[in-house]
Design an enzyme around this catalytic site. Structure first.
Site, PDB file in Angstrom:
ATOM      1  CG  HIS A   1      21.791  99.386  66.780  1.00  0.00           C
ATOM      2  ND1 HIS A   1      21.055  99.803  67.857  1.00  0.00           N
ATOM      3  CD2 HIS A   1      20.907  98.813  65.914  1.00  0.00           C
ATOM      4  CE1 HIS A   1      19.779  99.492  67.675  1.00  0.00           C
ATOM      5  NE2 HIS A   1      19.658  98.901  66.495  1.00  0.00           N
TER       6      HIS A   1
ATOM      7  CB  CYS B   1      24.928 103.089  71.548  1.00  0.00           C
ATOM      8  SG  CYS B   1      23.132 103.014  71.681  1.00  0.00           S
TER       9      CYS B   1
END
Length: 388
Positions: free
Chosen positions: A179, A221
């Site tokens: 992430h 992301c």
């Protein structure tokens, strides 16, 4: 005088021979005229000299692979890293030149339906077997990651102590999966990786003169925010990211999408950008495919043909390096010698991908749905009370 003339003639002949040989070894790559080291050609590499690859490339290939998460719901990140290791291993890289960071809490997790096995695609082979356990658990830290890149063994705490002990002719490949957010990348321990610190480490590595070129593949992301406006040209670094600076990247092979993971899996098996570059590399002769060709192919697949389920793959740094063949960094599987790069993407995008931030929810929703189904079956199996 005759003897002197003979000596002069022999000396001139020797110098001309060397000059001709050196000129003959020049090769034109794109618009850049490259000269190999004449000294190493004639006298061999000195102590600590680089290896000679079969394509004439001088240098050793190094790789750093890091999964920045833990927890079974993040299965896909460690699956990505394990797949990358298998790819590099088949490409000819040695374990001593591959540094692996992964929490290692997936393969033998009680939720894993195939104990001791990790897969990265619905019908994929086990990618966990043989993966080096260099840095696992609480040893997966920012400090160890940076120290490994810099080749600083004294700064390492725990783990195998393996670092990128590279030289000026070597090529380095770094791959991260987890992430992320604006300017930050996740880690299973504190602190996280911040963009400014990572760029400082890469600049320091360049200043040390311990690599010829470096390629960085980044899955997260907002991963574009790690390099956009921060990674300067001139460091001999080429980076690609799964998304731009303002959007999510995407998981794939998730429950409820096509193709789905095997029914016993309640989690996504991979990430779209990561699966795209690795499944491309798995089937091609990487001596005939460039970084740029792979970038274009991965960009197309990850964008999912401009549907709502995809992200914009980006490139940063010294874009000219993308003319290099993937072989320079990843080696190539000899079994793929007859499979050259195809301009059309052989792998079609999944019909639906899952936003990275929603992938965890998909895992827990699938578990709840499975529990509800079991409870319904149990209720149906209960005997019906008879009236008095």
């Amino acid at each position: 005088m005759t003897r002197l003339a003979t000596v002069v003639a022999v000396l001139l002949f020797f110098l001309v021979s060397i000059s001709s040989s050196a000129t003959g070894t020049r090769d034109l790559i794109g618009d850049v005229l490259r000269l190999p080291s004449e000294a190493s050609r004639f006298f061999g590499a000195g102590d600590g000299g680089a290896d000679q690859q079969e394509d004439g490339t001088v240098g050793t290939r190094w790789a750093v692979l890091i999964a920045g998460s833990n927890g079974y719901w993040n299965y896909r990140h460690q699956a990505d890293i394990c797949h990358a290791y298998q790819l590099l291993k088949k490409g000819g890289l040695k374990d001593e030149n591959i540094v692996v960071f992964m929490y290692d809490d997936i393969a033998y997790n009680e939720e894993n339906p195939r104990r001791g096995v990790i897969i990265n695609s619905p019908h994929g082979d086990d990618v966990y077997k043989g993966v080096p356990k260099d840095y696992t658990g609480e040893d997966v830290t920012v400090n160890n990651f940076f120290a490994a890149i810099l080749g600083n063994k004294t700064a390492i705490t725990g783990g195998s102590g393996k670092v990128v002990d590279s030289g000026p002719n070597d090529h380095i490949f770094i791959y991260y999966s987890d992430h992320g957010g604006p300017g930050v990348l996740g880690m299973p321990t504190s602190p996280y990786i911040y963009a400014d610190r990572l760029i400082e480490v890469l600049k320091k590595k360049h200043a040390a003169g311990t690599y010829q070129s470096l390629v960085f593949y980044l899955e997260a992301c907002e991963s574009g925010s790690i390099f956009e406006g921060l990674l300067p040209e001139g460091l001999n670094i080429f980076a690609t990211t799964a998304s731009n600076a303002e959007e999510s990247s995407w998981g794939t092979y998730c429950p409820g999408e096509y193709p789905s993971p095997p029914p016993e899996y309640e989690t996504c098996l991979g990430d779209l950008y990561s699966v795209a570059w690795m499944e491309d590399s798995d089937i091609h002769n990487l001596k005939s495919e460039t970084l740029h060709q792979q970038y274009e192919l991965v960009k197309s697949r990850t964008a999912s043909d401009n549907s709502a389920y995809g992200s914009h793959v980006m490139q940063y740094g010294d874009i000219g390096l993308s003319k290099n063949n993937l072989f320079v960094y990843m080696g190539t599987n000899p079994a793929n010698d007859n499979y050259t790069f195809m301009p059309q993407n052989f792998f079609r995008p999944s019909s639906k991908a899952i936003n990275q931030r929603d992938a965890d929810l998909v895992h827990f929703w699938d578990k709840i749905s499975a529990t509800i189904k079991v409870q319904k079956r149990q209720c149906k199996a209960l005997p019906v009370p008879q009236g008095s």
